[in-house]
Write an enzyme that holds these catalytic residues in place. Sequence first.
Site, mmCIF file in Angstrom:
data_model
loop_
_atom_site.group_PDB
_atom_site.id
_atom_site.type_symbol
_atom_site.label_atom_id
_atom_site.label_comp_id
_atom_site.label_asym_id
_atom_site.label_seq_id
_atom_site.Cartn_x
_atom_site.Cartn_y
_atom_site.Cartn_z
ATOM 1 C CE1 TYR A 16 0.985 0.383 4.177
ATOM 2 C CE2 TYR A 16 0.635 -2.054 4.221
ATOM 3 C CZ TYR A 16 1.265 -0.461 5.006
ATOM 4 O OH TYR A 16 2.041 -0.805 6.261
ATOM 5 N N GLY A 17 2.096 1.348 0.036
ATOM 6 C CA GLY A 17 2.925 2.098 0.662
ATOM 7 C C GLY A 17 3.935 2.546 -0.679
ATOM 8 C CB THR A 18 7.425 3.218 -0.007
ATOM 9 O OG1 THR A 18 8.221 2.326 0.316
ATOM 10 C CG2 THR A 18 7.591 4.246 1.160
ATOM 11 C CG LEU A 19 7.425 -2.142 -0.650
ATOM 12 C CD1 LEU A 19 7.103 -3.527 -0.087
ATOM 13 C CD2 LEU A 19 8.813 -2.566 -1.614
ATOM 14 C CD GLU A 91 7.474 -2.745 4.969
ATOM 15 O OE1 GLU A 91 7.673 -1.799 5.213
ATOM 16 O OE2 GLU A 91 7.001 -2.638 3.450
#
Length: 175
Positions: A16-19, A91
């Site tokens: 949901y983010g920087t990946l 993570e």
Amino acid sequence: MYENLLKNPLHRVFVYGTLKRGEPNHGVIKDVANGYAKFLGIGKTTISYPLVIATRYNIPFLLKKPNVGNHVQGEIYDVDSTMLKRLDELEEHPTFYERTEEEILLASEAALKPGESFEEVSELTKAWIYFLPRYNPSLLDSPMYVSYSNSGKHGLKYCEKYVRDPSHDHRKEVQ
């Protein structure tokens, strides 16, 4: 190929983010040296969660607080055990983020047509999600997002790990 999958099964992951594609850490998923990853489509949580951007490094966090916030949008990948281990390292699972399996709505990008809702064209699947389980309750007062983009209107640019002050522990900022 099938013999390799028996030795190294696939795991479904919701990011949901920087990946996500086009975001600062997407190179981790694209790098075959980290293992196998295949983009499956767009995902959306079936339960609402708070997606916030916090710390002086502007890190997106999905807080483990069900039924608060939004049905968060992201991407779903099938990854092998080698890639999953690399994502766990990035993570800091299980010491910082915790990876839990949740039901997610999955839709192929091709299925999304104007006028149709995501729910109409999606199917339920289970996927691993990285949540921040322990956080300062004040984070719940932060703006909550449906979707993360490093170049979003929020103006909060993510600071990549290699740029950060190595003596600073960002985990203390959210605890």
